[in-house]
Design a protein around this motif. Structure first.
Motif, PDB file in Angstrom:
ATOM      1  N   VAL A   1       0.783  -1.133   0.057  1.00  0.00           N
ATOM      2  CA  VAL A   1       0.016  -0.149  -0.069  1.00  0.00           C
ATOM      3  C   VAL A   1       0.873   1.527  -0.074  1.00  0.00           C
ATOM      4  O   VAL A   1       0.587   2.169  -0.900  1.00  0.00           O
ATOM      5  N   LEU A   2       1.821   1.282   1.002  1.00  0.00           N
ATOM      6  CA  LEU A   2       2.797   2.359   1.037  1.00  0.00           C
ATOM      7  C   LEU A   2       3.366   2.742  -0.351  1.00  0.00           C
ATOM      8  O   LEU A   2       3.677   3.825  -0.758  1.00  0.00           O
ATOM      9  N   GLY A   3       3.949   1.422  -0.972  1.00  0.00           N
ATOM     10  CA  GLY A   3       4.673   1.658  -2.390  1.00  0.00           C
ATOM     11  C   GLY A   3       3.691   2.123  -3.341  1.00  0.00           C
ATOM     12  O   GLY A   3       3.924   2.897  -4.163  1.00  0.00           O
ATOM     13  N   SER A   4       2.602   1.778  -3.490  1.00  0.00           N
ATOM     14  CA  SER A   4       1.832   2.168  -4.650  1.00  0.00           C
ATOM     15  C   SER A   4       1.134   3.574  -4.394  1.00  0.00           C
ATOM     16  O   SER A   4       1.001   4.362  -5.134  1.00  0.00           O
ATOM     17  N   LEU A   5       0.882   4.079  -3.193  1.00  0.00           N
ATOM     18  CA  LEU A   5       0.519   5.312  -2.768  1.00  0.00           C
ATOM     19  C   LEU A   5       1.751   6.532  -3.221  1.00  0.00           C
ATOM     20  O   LEU A   5       1.562   7.547  -3.485  1.00  0.00           O
ATOM     21  N   GLN A   6       2.996   5.964  -3.168  1.00  0.00           N
ATOM     22  CA  GLN A   6       4.398   6.539  -3.494  1.00  0.00           C
ATOM     23  C   GLN A   6       4.763   6.487  -4.791  1.00  0.00           C
ATOM     24  O   GLN A   6       5.719   6.844  -5.177  1.00  0.00           O
ATOM     25  N   ALA A   7       3.798   5.998  -5.881  1.00  0.00           N
ATOM     26  CA  ALA A   7       4.586   5.523  -6.987  1.00  0.00           C
ATOM     27  C   ALA A   7       4.775   7.003  -7.868  1.00  0.00           C
ATOM     28  O   ALA A   7       4.006   7.870  -7.855  1.00  0.00           O
ATOM     29  N   PHE A   8       6.126   7.038  -8.449  1.00  0.00           N
ATOM     30  CA  PHE A   8       6.354   8.345  -8.762  1.00  0.00           C
ATOM     31  C   PHE A   8       7.303   7.988 -10.025  1.00  0.00           C
ATOM     32  O   PHE A   8       7.098   8.453 -11.212  1.00  0.00           O
ATOM     33  N   ASP A   9       8.346   7.171  -9.764  1.00  0.00           N
ATOM     34  CA  ASP A   9       9.542   7.161 -10.881  1.00  0.00           C
ATOM     35  C   ASP A   9       9.049   6.647 -12.288  1.00  0.00           C
ATOM     36  O   ASP A   9       9.324   7.378 -13.227  1.00  0.00           O
ATOM     37  N   THR A  10       8.550   5.257 -12.193  1.00  0.00           N
ATOM     38  CA  THR A  10       7.932   4.762 -13.481  1.00  0.00           C
ATOM     39  C   THR A  10       7.122   5.562 -14.153  1.00  0.00           C
ATOM     40  O   THR A  10       7.105   5.789 -15.447  1.00  0.00           O
ATOM     41  N   ILE A  11       6.066   6.023 -13.580  1.00  0.00           N
ATOM     42  CA  ILE A  11       5.118   6.925 -14.208  1.00  0.00           C
ATOM     43  C   ILE A  11       5.439   8.156 -14.737  1.00  0.00           C
ATOM     44  O   ILE A  11       5.162   8.477 -15.826  1.00  0.00           O
ATOM     45  N   ASN A  12       6.351   8.844 -13.967  1.00  0.00           N
ATOM     46  CA  ASN A  12       7.095   9.997 -14.429  1.00  0.00           C
ATOM     47  C   ASN A  12       7.757  10.107 -15.736  1.00  0.00           C
ATOM     48  O   ASN A  12       7.815  10.816 -16.767  1.00  0.00           O
ATOM     49  N   VAL A  13       8.584   8.928 -15.739  1.00  0.00           N
ATOM     50  CA  VAL A  13       9.345   8.578 -17.035  1.00  0.00           C
ATOM     51  C   VAL A  13       8.632   8.266 -17.998  1.00  0.00           C
ATOM     52  O   VAL A  13       8.792   8.469 -19.288  1.00  0.00           O
ATOM     53  N   MET A  14       7.715   7.305 -17.982  1.00  0.00           N
ATOM     54  CA  MET A  14       6.884   6.642 -18.981  1.00  0.00           C
ATOM     55  C   MET A  14       5.764   7.556 -19.544  1.00  0.00           C
ATOM     56  O   MET A  14       5.555   7.575 -20.648  1.00  0.00           O
ATOM     57  N   THR A  15       5.021   8.367 -18.654  1.00  0.00           N
ATOM     58  CA  THR A  15       3.997   8.937 -19.443  1.00  0.00           C
ATOM     59  C   THR A  15       3.888  10.278 -18.823  1.00  0.00           C
ATOM     60  O   THR A  15       3.101  11.279 -19.223  1.00  0.00           O
ATOM     61  N   GLN A  16       4.696  10.858 -17.792  1.00  0.00           N
ATOM     62  CA  GLN A  16       4.837  12.061 -17.084  1.00  0.00           C
ATOM     63  C   GLN A  16       3.127  12.510 -16.541  1.00  0.00           C
ATOM     64  O   GLN A  16       2.790  13.534 -16.541  1.00  0.00           O
ATOM     65  N   GLY A  17       2.397  11.524 -16.245  1.00  0.00           N
ATOM     66  CA  GLY A  17       1.069  11.713 -15.675  1.00  0.00           C
ATOM     67  C   GLY A  17       0.124  11.859 -17.011  1.00  0.00           C
ATOM     68  O   GLY A  17      -1.025  11.831 -16.666  1.00  0.00           O
ATOM     69  N   GLY A  18       0.421  11.780 -18.245  1.00  0.00           N
ATOM     70  CA  GLY A  18      -0.331  11.806 -19.253  1.00  0.00           C
ATOM     71  C   GLY A  18      -0.811  10.607 -19.730  1.00  0.00           C
ATOM     72  O   GLY A  18      -0.580   9.583 -19.238  1.00  0.00           O
ATOM     73  N   PRO A  19      -1.751  10.433 -20.923  1.00  0.00           N
ATOM     74  CA  PRO A  19      -2.322  11.842 -21.431  1.00  0.00           C
ATOM     75  C   PRO A  19      -3.543  12.300 -20.774  1.00  0.00           C
ATOM     76  O   PRO A  19      -4.348  11.405 -20.244  1.00  0.00           O
ATOM     77  N   LEU A  20      -3.695  13.537 -20.748  1.00  0.00           N
ATOM     78  CA  LEU A  20      -4.745  14.233 -20.231  1.00  0.00           C
ATOM     79  C   LEU A  20      -5.072  13.858 -18.532  1.00  0.00           C
ATOM     80  O   LEU A  20      -6.157  13.828 -18.270  1.00  0.00           O
ATOM     81  N   GLY A  21      -3.857  13.755 -18.245  1.00  0.00           N
ATOM     82  CA  GLY A  21      -3.791  13.563 -16.589  1.00  0.00           C
ATOM     83  C   GLY A  21      -4.360  11.874 -16.310  1.00  0.00           C
ATOM     84  O   GLY A  21      -4.906  11.568 -15.105  1.00  0.00           O
ATOM     85  N   SER A  22      -4.489  10.932 -17.324  1.00  0.00           N
ATOM     86  CA  SER A  22      -5.075   9.728 -17.037  1.00  0.00           C
ATOM     87  C   SER A  22      -4.300   8.948 -16.218  1.00  0.00           C
ATOM     88  O   SER A  22      -4.567   7.982 -15.634  1.00  0.00           O
ATOM     89  N   SER A  23      -2.831   9.111 -16.090  1.00  0.00           N
ATOM     90  CA  SER A  23      -2.038   8.489 -15.568  1.00  0.00           C
ATOM     91  C   SER A  23      -1.308   9.146 -14.382  1.00  0.00           C
ATOM     92  O   SER A  23      -0.397   9.033 -13.825  1.00  0.00           O
ATOM     93  N   GLU A  24      -1.946  10.493 -13.947  1.00  0.00           N
ATOM     94  CA  GLU A  24      -1.476  11.176 -13.109  1.00  0.00           C
ATOM     95  C   GLU A  24      -1.644  10.492 -11.636  1.00  0.00           C
ATOM     96  O   GLU A  24      -2.671   9.934 -11.349  1.00  0.00           O
ATOM     97  N   THR A  25      -0.580  10.639 -10.767  1.00  0.00           N
ATOM     98  CA  THR A  25      -0.794  10.148  -9.321  1.00  0.00           C
ATOM     99  C   THR A  25      -0.451  11.331  -8.486  1.00  0.00           C
ATOM    100  O   THR A  25      -0.191  12.469  -8.688  1.00  0.00           O
ATOM    101  N   ILE A  26      -0.580  11.081  -7.209  1.00  0.00           N
ATOM    102  CA  ILE A  26      -0.353  12.179  -6.170  1.00  0.00           C
ATOM    103  C   ILE A  26       1.090  12.954  -6.207  1.00  0.00           C
ATOM    104  O   ILE A  26       1.112  13.925  -6.444  1.00  0.00           O
ATOM    105  N   LEU A  27       2.026  12.017  -6.284  1.00  0.00           N
ATOM    106  CA  LEU A  27       3.197  12.431  -6.442  1.00  0.00           C
ATOM    107  C   LEU A  27       3.778  13.015  -7.598  1.00  0.00           C
ATOM    108  O   LEU A  27       4.620  14.014  -7.517  1.00  0.00           O
TER     109      LEU A  27
END
Length: 317
Positions: free
Chosen positions: A248-274
């Motif tokens: 749970v802690l790891g999923s709530l703090q997901a950042f590295d892979t998402i920021n590199v792969m999609t940067q939270g896009g497109p249209l914020g569809s993969s945006e997370t809290i971090l």
């Protein structure tokens, strides 16, 4: 009769008399230096923690209640204004929702796969160390580097996954560029890494079960899912709780892979809290809102930690 003492003999006698005093002085100095040596050795680490961890944390906490001008000047106290903006901004609410969905998509599969891999590795016999090492390799990989690899694998053109799908007649899928598939794609990467870590936790828990239990269940004919549900899981209950909380802690703090792969896009569809915290602070330069969102995330993580403690102590703490 007068005894004549030569100069060398006098010097030797004097040295013998002064020897214990000098030895005591050296011992005192050594004891004094030994007393301060641990403090000197840990001083660089403590200084680094204070400068790069504690001080930024305190400033972030204070900034959550202020409007921070980047061009300089005094901070303006806004009270709970930053928190109000955070909980009413549609983009931030979308990021919070995506984080919850990402957690659901990663926690359950990673725990299930990790448990299965741990059970298989536990039955590997003499090859157990080699199997355990091979299954733990994803945890040793650099997340940023692996995110680059996965971004290539899921690329629309020339990507490894789409090339495989082309052999069965399936057209190219825009895994990372479509709002319908981007979050699921980054979640698959989260499962890949989370399953490896969960496997090691479960493997350590299985090692605590006495061999006599395994022999007794084998003699009674208890096998398979019955043994797992009624004997194995109850005996490693603290390990299961720990694995769930860490996931749970790891999923709530997901950042590295998402920021590199999609940067939270497109249209914020993969945006997370971090990733949203990153954008608020370093793209929109809204340090107050970024600090407020970080503080809310911290409170959520503390809540998860309290839940873990209560589960491990049977609700007594």
């Amino acid at each position: 009769m007068t005894t004549v003492t030569s100069a060398p003999q006098a010097a030797t006698a004097s040295a013998l008399q002064e020897g214990p005093a000098r030895t005591a002085a050296r011992a005192s100095r050594r004891e004094h230096s030994d007393r301060w040596m641990p403090a000197l050795l840990i001083a660089p680490a403590v200084l680094g923690i204070v400068v790069f961890v504690l001080l930024p944390a305190v400033l972030s906490f204070i900034a959550a209640f202020f409007s921070v001008p980047l061009a300089g000047g005094p901070w303006t106290f806004v009270g709970l204004g930053n928190f109000e903006r955070v909980v009413t901004d549609p983009k931030i609410l979308q990021a919070i929702g995506n984080t919850l969905v990402y957690s659901v998509l990663t926690i359950v599969p990673s725990l299930g796969i990790g448990l299965g891999l741990a059970l298989l590795a536990d039955k590997a016999g003499r090859a157990k160390p080699w199997v355990r090492t091979a299954l733990f390799l994803p945890m040793t990989a650099n997340l940023v580097a692996m995110a680059v690899v996965f971004r290539w694998m899921f690329a629309t053109r020339g990507g490894f996954i789409n090339e495989l799908l082309s052999f069965v007649g399936v057209g190219p899928v825009d895994w990372l560029g479509s709002p319908d598939t981007s979050l699921l794609t980054v979640a698959l990467v989260g499962v890949w890494r989370g399953a490896s870590f969960a496997m090691m936790i479960f493997f350590a828990g299985l090692a605590t079960i006495p061999t006599t239990i395994d022999e007794a269940t084998r003699a009674e004919g208890i096998r398979g899912l019955t043994k797992l549900r009624r004997i194995t899981l109850p005996m490693i209950r603290p390990t299961v709780v720990f694995a769930v909380v860490i996931s749970v802690l790891g999923s709530l703090q997901a950042f590295d892979t998402i920021n590199v792969m999609t940067q939270g896009g497109p249209l914020g569809s993969s945006e997370t809290i971090l990733t949203m915290v990153w954008k608020l602070g370093f793209t929109y330069y809204d340090l107050g809102a970024a600090s407020a969102l970080s503080l809310l995330l911290l409170l959520a993580l503390v809540g998860v930690g309290i839940m873990q403690r209560r589960l491990l102590t049977g609700g007594r703490a």
